[in-house]
Scaffold this motif. Structure first.
Motif, PDB file in Angstrom:
ATOM      1  N   MET A   1      13.537   0.478  14.725  1.00 43.12           N
ATOM      2  CA  MET A   1      13.064   0.195  13.365  1.00 43.12           C
ATOM      3  C   MET A   1      12.013   1.218  12.955  1.00 43.12           C
ATOM      4  N   ASN A   2      12.092   1.670  11.729  1.00 42.46           N
ATOM      5  CA  ASN A   2      11.091   2.600  11.206  1.00 42.46           C
ATOM      6  C   ASN A   2       9.719   1.941  11.177  1.00 42.46           C
ATOM      7  N   PRO A   3       8.629   2.642  11.602  1.00 44.99           N
ATOM      8  CA  PRO A   3       7.300   2.040  11.599  1.00 44.99           C
ATOM      9  C   PRO A   3       6.893   1.475  10.250  1.00 44.99           C
ATOM     10  N   SER A   4       7.326   2.129   9.151  1.00 43.84           N
ATOM     11  CA  SER A   4       6.939   1.649   7.830  1.00 43.84           C
ATOM     12  C   SER A   4       7.587   0.323   7.491  1.00 43.84           C
ATOM     13  N   GLU A   5       8.658  -0.058   8.210  1.00 42.62           N
ATOM     14  CA  GLU A   5       9.304  -1.338   7.969  1.00 42.62           C
ATOM     15  C   GLU A   5       8.635  -2.457   8.752  1.00 42.62           C
ATOM     16  N   ARG A   6       7.817  -2.126   9.729  1.00 43.76           N
ATOM     17  CA  ARG A   6       7.146  -3.140  10.552  1.00 43.76           C
ATOM     18  C   ARG A   6       5.710  -3.374  10.118  1.00 43.76           C
ATOM     19  N   ILE A   7       5.111  -2.398   9.538  1.00 46.73           N
ATOM     20  CA  ILE A   7       3.673  -2.437   9.268  1.00 46.73           C
ATOM     21  C   ILE A   7       3.418  -2.504   7.766  1.00 46.73           C
ATOM     22  N   ARG A   8       2.604  -3.478   7.362  1.00 48.08           N
ATOM     23  CA  ARG A   8       2.212  -3.611   5.959  1.00 48.08           C
ATOM     24  C   ARG A   8       0.856  -2.944   5.766  1.00 48.08           C
ATOM     25  N   LEU A   9       0.870  -1.759   5.189  1.00 49.39           N
ATOM     26  CA  LEU A   9      -0.358  -0.981   5.052  1.00 49.39           C
ATOM     27  C   LEU A   9      -1.422  -1.705   4.245  1.00 49.39           C
ATOM     28  N   THR A  10      -1.008  -2.484   3.243  1.00 48.64           N
ATOM     29  CA  THR A  10      -2.002  -3.148   2.396  1.00 48.64           C
ATOM     30  C   THR A  10      -2.835  -4.170   3.168  1.00 48.64           C
ATOM     31  N   GLN A  11      -2.344  -4.593   4.327  1.00 43.06           N
ATOM     32  CA  GLN A  11      -3.105  -5.568   5.114  1.00 43.06           C
ATOM     33  C   GLN A  11      -4.237  -4.915   5.903  1.00 43.06           C
ATOM     34  N   TYR A  12      -4.300  -3.602   5.870  1.00 44.69           N
ATOM     35  CA  TYR A  12      -5.367  -2.875   6.560  1.00 44.69           C
ATOM     36  C   TYR A  12      -6.461  -2.415   5.593  1.00 44.69           C
ATOM     37  N   ALA A  13      -6.415  -2.931   4.366  1.00 41.99           N
ATOM     38  CA  ALA A  13      -7.372  -2.508   3.354  1.00 41.99           C
ATOM     39  C   ALA A  13      -8.038  -3.725   2.727  1.00 41.99           C
ATOM     40  N   HIS A  14      -9.340  -3.628   2.456  1.00 41.24           N
ATOM     41  CA  HIS A  14     -10.058  -4.744   1.840  1.00 41.24           C
ATOM     42  C   HIS A  14      -9.689  -4.894   0.372  1.00 41.24           C
ATOM     43  N   GLY A  15      -9.246  -3.819  -0.248  1.00 43.08           N
ATOM     44  CA  GLY A  15      -8.785  -3.838  -1.643  1.00 43.08           C
ATOM     45  C   GLY A  15      -7.634  -2.872  -1.755  1.00 43.08           C
ATOM     46  N   GLY A  16      -7.072  -2.753  -2.948  1.00 42.53           N
ATOM     47  CA  GLY A  16      -5.911  -1.889  -3.100  1.00 42.53           C
ATOM     48  C   GLY A  16      -6.039  -0.939  -4.262  1.00 42.53           C
ATOM     49  N   GLY A  17      -5.785   0.361  -4.015  1.00 42.56           N
ATOM     50  CA  GLY A  17      -5.768   1.345  -5.086  1.00 42.56           C
ATOM     51  C   GLY A  17      -7.091   1.421  -5.822  1.00 42.56           C
ATOM     52  N   CYS A  18      -7.015   1.613  -7.135  1.00 45.59           N
ATOM     53  CA  CYS A  18      -8.223   1.769  -7.946  1.00 45.59           C
ATOM     54  C   CYS A  18      -9.004   0.473  -8.087  1.00 45.59           C
ATOM     55  N   ALA A  19      -8.421  -0.664  -7.664  1.00 50.61           N
ATOM     56  CA  ALA A  19      -9.171  -1.920  -7.689  1.00 50.61           C
ATOM     57  C   ALA A  19     -10.293  -1.927  -6.657  1.00 50.61           C
ATOM     58  N   CYS A  20     -10.286  -0.962  -5.721  1.00 51.50           N
ATOM     59  CA  CYS A  20     -11.341  -0.922  -4.711  1.00 51.50           C
ATOM     60  C   CYS A  20     -12.496  -0.008  -5.126  1.00 51.50           C
ATOM     61  N   LYS A  21     -12.493   0.451  -6.381  1.00 48.77           N
ATOM     62  CA  LYS A  21     -13.597   1.268  -6.870  1.00 48.77           C
ATOM     63  C   LYS A  21     -14.914   0.488  -6.838  1.00 48.77           C
ATOM     64  N   ILE A  22     -16.014   1.218  -6.708  1.00 50.95           N
ATOM     65  CA  ILE A  22     -17.320   0.599  -6.907  1.00 50.95           C
ATOM     66  C   ILE A  22     -17.382   0.105  -8.343  1.00 50.95           C
ATOM     67  N   PRO A  23     -17.876  -1.123  -8.586  1.00 52.10           N
ATOM     68  CA  PRO A  23     -17.910  -1.654  -9.953  1.00 52.10           C
ATOM     69  C   PRO A  23     -18.622  -0.705 -10.904  1.00 52.10           C
ATOM     70  N   PRO A  24     -18.108  -0.586 -12.147  1.00 52.22           N
ATOM     71  CA  PRO A  24     -18.625   0.423 -13.065  1.00 52.22           C
ATOM     72  C   PRO A  24     -20.119   0.307 -13.348  1.00 52.22           C
ATOM     73  N   GLY A  25     -20.614  -0.912 -13.520  1.00 54.03           N
ATOM     74  CA  GLY A  25     -22.036  -1.071 -13.784  1.00 54.03           C
ATOM     75  C   GLY A  25     -22.896  -0.599 -12.624  1.00 54.03           C
ATOM     76  N   GLU A  26     -22.487  -0.922 -11.406  1.00 56.66           N
ATOM     77  CA  GLU A  26     -23.227  -0.492 -10.222  1.00 56.66           C
ATOM     78  C   GLU A  26     -23.170   1.024 -10.071  1.00 56.66           C
ATOM     79  N   LEU A  27     -21.994   1.601 -10.349  1.00 56.38           N
ATOM     80  CA  LEU A  27     -21.839   3.048 -10.236  1.00 56.38           C
ATOM     81  C   LEU A  27     -22.735   3.772 -11.241  1.00 56.38           C
ATOM     82  N   GLU A  28     -22.804   3.262 -12.455  1.00 54.96           N
ATOM     83  CA  GLU A  28     -23.658   3.898 -13.456  1.00 54.96           C
ATOM     84  C   GLU A  28     -25.130   3.842 -13.062  1.00 54.96           C
ATOM     85  N   ASP A  29     -25.539   2.757 -12.407  1.00 61.94           N
ATOM     86  CA  ASP A  29     -26.922   2.680 -11.926  1.00 61.94           C
ATOM     87  C   ASP A  29     -27.204   3.767 -10.898  1.00 61.94           C
ATOM     88  N   VAL A  30     -26.231   4.029 -10.038  1.00 60.31           N
ATOM     89  CA  VAL A  30     -26.400   5.060  -9.010  1.00 60.31           C
ATOM     90  C   VAL A  30     -26.498   6.450  -9.645  1.00 60.31           C
TER      91      VAL A  30
END
Length: 335
Positions: A1-30
């Motif tokens: 079986m291909n490794p990509s068919e066994r492993i769900r990459l999204t389960q290794y991330a606390h968020g997904g894609g651009c939804a894991c950005k630092i919140p805009p208000g917090e980023l602007e403060d920085v």
């Protein structure tokens, strides 16, 4: 079986894609104040676009008819298929160049990988996806940088070229100009559902891997001078930033905003990312949202990954979703 068919990459991330950005208000403060008061000795070119308004890419003028663009974007897995994740991440990074009116020239990879946890065959597929998408854009990929990291991340740093007299900026909006949106919303809620259930949404992948090149070309051909792309801060967040930078009010017609098939159902089922909720809370104090339900407001604030362009102007094939108006009580009004 291909490794990509066994492993769900999204389960290794606390968020997904651009939804894991630092919140805009917090980023602007920085970032507040960092772009001012720092003198560069003997600069090679004039900085036309920098930190001040959070534009999509930095622009440095090298000559009368030539400027260079620089931008970077990377994120955690947004889908489980590694090849698709690579393509999506590359399209998203290249989008910042298109949103500024430029064309990409060369990119370098940014890869964080949990070696010993995830097989390198998957990392190779991620890189292959990014390479092929960049080739579609006519952009060289020349090396990059990798680190051992507990969480997988991938993206690109991109250099591009632009005519300094035809830069699309977020601070150039004028009252009376329509707002066009070149991709439908709903990417965020479908990706959140994919992460939770494993269900694949080809319509979302197709939108995320579609380059914004043609949209940018159409905007420039129509004479547009103001645009941004719609990514992690959602339509409301990016419209608010554009309106604030331009000193106008962005009026959004919620009924005119296109959405992907299945997005409203996913929203009703509760697949809303934390990033989307933070987007809505960030813009709420500056917005009049009284005409729409909370559900509709959440969809308009949905954190997009590799979304479309929001263009101040009317362009072929893109629905008009609002208008820029003289600055009123609110920077953002949803009707």
């Amino acid at each position: 079986m291909n490794p990509s068919e066994r492993i769900r990459l999204t389960q290794y991330a606390h968020g997904g894609g651009c939804a894991c950005k630092i919140p805009p208000g917090e980023l602007e403060d920085v970032l507040r104040g960092l772009g001012r008061g720092v003198r560069v000795r003997d600069p090679a070119g004039e900085l036309l676009v920098g930190l001040d308004d959070g534009d999509d890419a930095t622009v440095v003028r090298l000559g009368e008819d030539l400027a260079v663009l620089a931008t970077t974007d990377f994120f955690t897995p947004v889908v489980d298929d590694p090849y698709d994740w690579g393509r999506i991440a590359a399209a998203n990074a290249l989008s910042d160049v298109y949103a500024t009116g430029g064309r990409p020239l060369v990119a370098v990879n940014l890869l964080a990988w949990p070696r010993g946890v995830l097989p390198f065959e998957l990392a190779r597929e991620v890189l292959r996806g990014g390479l092929e998408l960049a080739a579609e854009a006519g952009c060289h990929v020349a090396g990059g940088h990798s680190v051992d990291d507990p969480e997988p991340k991938y993206g690109m740093a991109v250099t591009g070229l632009v005519d300094p007299g035809r830069v699309l900026r977020s601070d150039a909006g004028k009252p009376g100009v329509p707002l066009s949106l070149t991709k439908p919303l709903g990417i965020g809620v479908l990706n959140t559902k994919h992460k939770a259930t494993g269900e694949v949404f080809p319509q979302a992948v197709a939108v995320m891997t579609r380059l914004n090149r043609e949209a940018a070309e159409a905007a420039l051909a129509a004479g547009a001078v103001c645009a941004t792309d719609v990514t992690g801060f959602g339509l409301l967040g990016h419209a608010f930033k554009l309106a604030r930078a331009s000193g106008v009010t962005a009026s959004i017609d919620s009924a005119a905003v296109p959405c992907l098939d299945g997005a409203r159902q996913a929203l009703r089922e509760g697949y809303v990312s934390g990033g989307t909720q933070r987007n809505l809370e960030w813009v709420r104090p500056y917005s009049d949202l009284s005409a729409v339900t909370e559900e509709e407001a959440l969809l308009l604030a949905d954190a997009q990954t590799s979304g479309g362009l929001l263009v101040a102007g009317e362009i072929p094939g893109a629905p008009v979703v609002g208008e820029l108006e003289p600055r009123g009580e609110h920077a953002l009004v949803v009707r």
